[in-house]
Design a protein around this motif. Structure first.
Motif, short mmCIF file in Angstrom:
data_model
loop_
_atom_site.label_atom_id
_atom_site.label_comp_id
_atom_site.label_asym_id
_atom_site.label_seq_id
_atom_site.Cartn_x
_atom_site.Cartn_y
_atom_site.Cartn_z
N LYS A 32 8.31 5.65 16.65
CA LYS A 32 7.52 4.67 17.39
C LYS A 32 7.81 3.25 16.92
N THR A 33 7.54 2.28 17.80
CA THR A 33 7.67 0.88 17.39
C THR A 33 6.28 0.27 17.33
N TYR A 34 6.16 -0.81 16.59
CA TYR A 34 4.86 -1.41 16.32
C TYR A 34 4.81 -2.82 16.87
N GLU A 35 3.59 -3.29 17.10
CA GLU A 35 3.39 -4.67 17.51
C GLU A 35 3.65 -5.55 16.28
N VAL A 36 4.38 -6.65 16.48
CA VAL A 36 4.65 -7.55 15.34
C VAL A 36 3.61 -8.66 15.36
N LYS A 37 2.63 -8.55 14.42
CA LYS A 37 1.57 -9.57 14.40
C LYS A 37 1.90 -10.61 13.34
N LEU A 106 9.53 -12.87 8.83
CA LEU A 106 10.05 -12.40 7.53
C LEU A 106 8.91 -12.02 6.60
N ALA A 107 7.87 -12.88 6.57
CA ALA A 107 6.72 -12.58 5.71
C ALA A 107 6.09 -11.25 6.15
N TYR A 108 5.99 -11.05 7.46
CA TYR A 108 5.37 -9.83 8.00
C TYR A 108 6.19 -8.60 7.60
N LEU A 109 7.51 -8.69 7.71
CA LEU A 109 8.38 -7.57 7.32
C LEU A 109 8.25 -7.28 5.82
N LEU A 110 8.30 -8.34 5.00
CA LEU A 110 8.30 -8.11 3.55
C LEU A 110 6.99 -7.49 3.07
N ARG A 111 5.90 -7.77 3.79
CA ARG A 111 4.61 -7.19 3.38
C ARG A 111 4.38 -5.81 4.02
N THR A 112 4.71 -5.68 5.30
CA THR A 112 4.32 -4.45 6.01
C THR A 112 5.45 -3.45 6.19
N GLY A 113 6.71 -3.95 6.26
CA GLY A 113 7.83 -3.06 6.56
C GLY A 113 8.18 -3.02 8.04
N ILE A 114 7.54 -3.88 8.84
CA ILE A 114 7.85 -3.88 10.29
C ILE A 114 8.80 -5.03 10.61
N ARG A 115 9.97 -4.67 11.18
CA ARG A 115 10.98 -5.67 11.51
C ARG A 115 10.57 -6.46 12.75
N ASN A 117 11.89 -6.54 15.52
CA ASN A 117 12.02 -5.78 16.77
C ASN A 117 11.00 -4.64 16.84
N GLY A 118 10.06 -4.62 15.89
CA GLY A 118 8.98 -3.63 15.95
C GLY A 118 9.29 -2.31 15.27
N THR A 119 10.55 -2.12 14.81
CA THR A 119 10.84 -0.85 14.14
C THR A 119 10.38 -0.93 12.68
N TYR A 120 10.20 0.23 12.09
CA TYR A 120 9.63 0.32 10.74
C TYR A 120 10.73 0.66 9.73
N HIS A 176 4.56 5.13 6.19
CA HIS A 176 3.93 4.34 7.26
C HIS A 176 3.90 2.86 6.87
N PRO A 177 3.81 1.97 7.86
CA PRO A 177 3.75 0.55 7.56
C PRO A 177 2.50 0.21 6.74
N LEU A 178 2.56 -0.87 5.97
CA LEU A 178 1.40 -1.30 5.19
C LEU A 178 0.64 -2.37 5.98
N GLU A 179 -0.63 -2.57 5.59
CA GLU A 179 -1.47 -3.58 6.25
C GLU A 179 -1.01 -4.98 5.83
N TYR A 180 -1.04 -5.92 6.76
CA TYR A 180 -0.80 -7.32 6.38
C TYR A 180 -2.10 -7.86 5.79
N PRO A 181 -2.06 -8.52 4.61
CA PRO A 181 -3.32 -8.94 3.97
C PRO A 181 -4.14 -9.89 4.85
N GLY A 182 -5.45 -9.69 4.87
CA GLY A 182 -6.35 -10.50 5.69
C GLY A 182 -6.43 -11.94 5.19
N GLU A 183 -6.37 -12.10 3.86
CA GLU A 183 -6.47 -13.43 3.26
C GLU A 183 -5.18 -13.68 2.48
N PRO A 184 -4.76 -14.96 2.36
CA PRO A 184 -3.58 -15.23 1.54
C PRO A 184 -3.81 -14.76 0.09
#
Ligand code: HEC
Ligand code: HEC
Length: 315
Positions: A32-37, A106-115, A117-120, A176-184
């Motif tokens: 599956k692919t994921y939404e890139v937030k 890049l920050a989103y990928l390094l924290r969650t593992g989602i590229r 293009n939405g792949t994990y 599985h992908p990790l959560e992006y932190p809510g706060e810096p």
């Protein structure tokens, strides 16, 4: 008796059907692919951030991403139970590298593992869920720089071929992908040597994942809950042979850990690879030559506070 046989046949038949459906699901349904937030960020790149970003990229990314051309243009990483996996070209090339990623992606990928293009990217691509916002920015600043390590390269690597095992682990959510932190995430208090040491050993240089019992028994979001936290015993293949080397116990057990090591012994071992008995640490334990003495001493102070684990296997 006949009835019983019929029931056994029905149950066995149903079980086989379920197994067949699961196998087909793993084999045939695409991953599956994921939404890139991705957050909206713009990193600044002064000389201090670039230098720190380079230090992290050299100690944290280079061992997997270094290509034959001497830049981080990707290479074959694993050809084994997880399939055939390549690290990717992460130079600034807009088409073959990561030139098209935004800073936020890049920050989103390094924290969650989602590229972007939405792949994990499974666990064999590093994740940095506990790194401070500032440190993440410094890595990104470096990836964007004109340093030869990230200068645009046209090297291409094949797409990964995941094994049945990898696909199953991803599809059933073990990977599985990790959560992006809510706060810096704030940097550690540099005046609190133990907190600073924990940050180095857990969040920044990721010593705990190799030095706990088993990669599959880590708790990535709450590292202290990992099985055998810092007690060693994690097996690694020795390149070019069938031997296995176990990671060392870094708790202060006298017999099986580093209980008899002085602070100076420890600093020398991690920065140069020379242990107190004058032997050298073996791969995959490569010396952290760019680590500062203050960081190494803080890791020692932190490890000293951990519950002692006696691990006969790594004596
Ligand atoms: C243990 C090996 C390993 C380490 C360490 C590692 N990576 Fe990776 N990286 C990979 C692999 C493997 C992939 C490709 C994953 C896949 O194809 O599923 C990847 C993918 C990527 C991608 C995605 C590229 C694209 O084309 O979308 C980026 C960006 C990246 N890595 C950056 C980094 C950075 C920055 C670091 C250091 C903080 C790092 N990696 C550390 C193995 C690693
Ligand atoms: C890629 C996995 C990996 C990472 C990351 C890693 N280590 Fe190791 N380490 C090992 C293995 C495997 C050994 C055992 C090999 C040996 O002693 O020669 C080892 C050995 C050691 C030793 C020698 C201990 C002894 O009793 O012989 C020390 C000290 C050490 N590591 C500290 C660290 C610190 C501190 C970090 C983080 C900054 C770290 N390691 C990161 C895998 C790793």
């Amino acid at each position: 008796m006949k009835k019983l046989k019929r029931w056994v046949a029905i149950i066995l038949g149903s079980l086989l059907t379920i197994i067949l459906v699961l196998v087909l699901y793993v084999l045939l349904v695409p991953l599956k692919t994921y939404e890139v937030k991705a957050p909206v960020i713009k990193v600044s790149s002064d000389s201090i951030s670039l230098a720190e970003g380079k230090r992290m990229a050299v100690m944290l990314c280079q061992q997997c991403h270094l290509g034959k051309d001497g830049s981080m243009s990707g290479a074959l990483m694993e050809d084994g139970p997880f399939g055939t996996v390549y690290s990717r070209n992460i130079t600034n090339h807009p088409e073959f590298g990561i030139g098209s990623y935004t800073d936020g992606e890049l920050a989103y990928l390094l924290r969650t593992g989602i590229r972007n293009n939405g792949t994990y990217t499974p666990p064999w691509m590093a994740k940095l869920p506990h790194l401070s916002e500032e440190d993440i920015h410094d890595i990104i600043a470096f990836l964007r720089s004109d340093d030869p390590l990230v200068a645009p390269s046209t090297n291409t690597v094949p797409e990964p071929k995941y094994s049945f095992l990898s696909k199953a682990l991803i599809k059933f959510g073990v990977f599985h992908p990790l959560e992006y932190p809510g706060e810096p995430i704030s940097p550690p208090d540099t005046n609190d040597v133990v907190a600073f040491g924990r940050y180095q050993a857990v969040a920044k240089w990721d010593c705990y994942s190799c030095h706990s019992l088993d990669f599959t028994k880590l708790d990535v979001m709450e590292p202290e809950k990992s099985v055998g936290f810092f007690g060693g015993g994690n097996p690694f293949e020795v390149e070019g042979s069938d031997d296995v080397i176990l990671s060392a116990n870094l708790t202060f057990d006298q017999e099986t850990g580093i209980g008899s090591w002085s602070e100076a012994d420890f600093v020398r071992a991690i920065k140069t690879g020379i242990k107190p008995d004058k032997t050298m640490t073996q791969p995959p334990m490569t010396p952290f030559t760019m680590m500062t003495d203050a960081e190494a001493k803080a890791i020692y102070a932190y490890l000293k506070t951990l519950p002692v684990i006696h691990n006969e296997a790594v004596k």
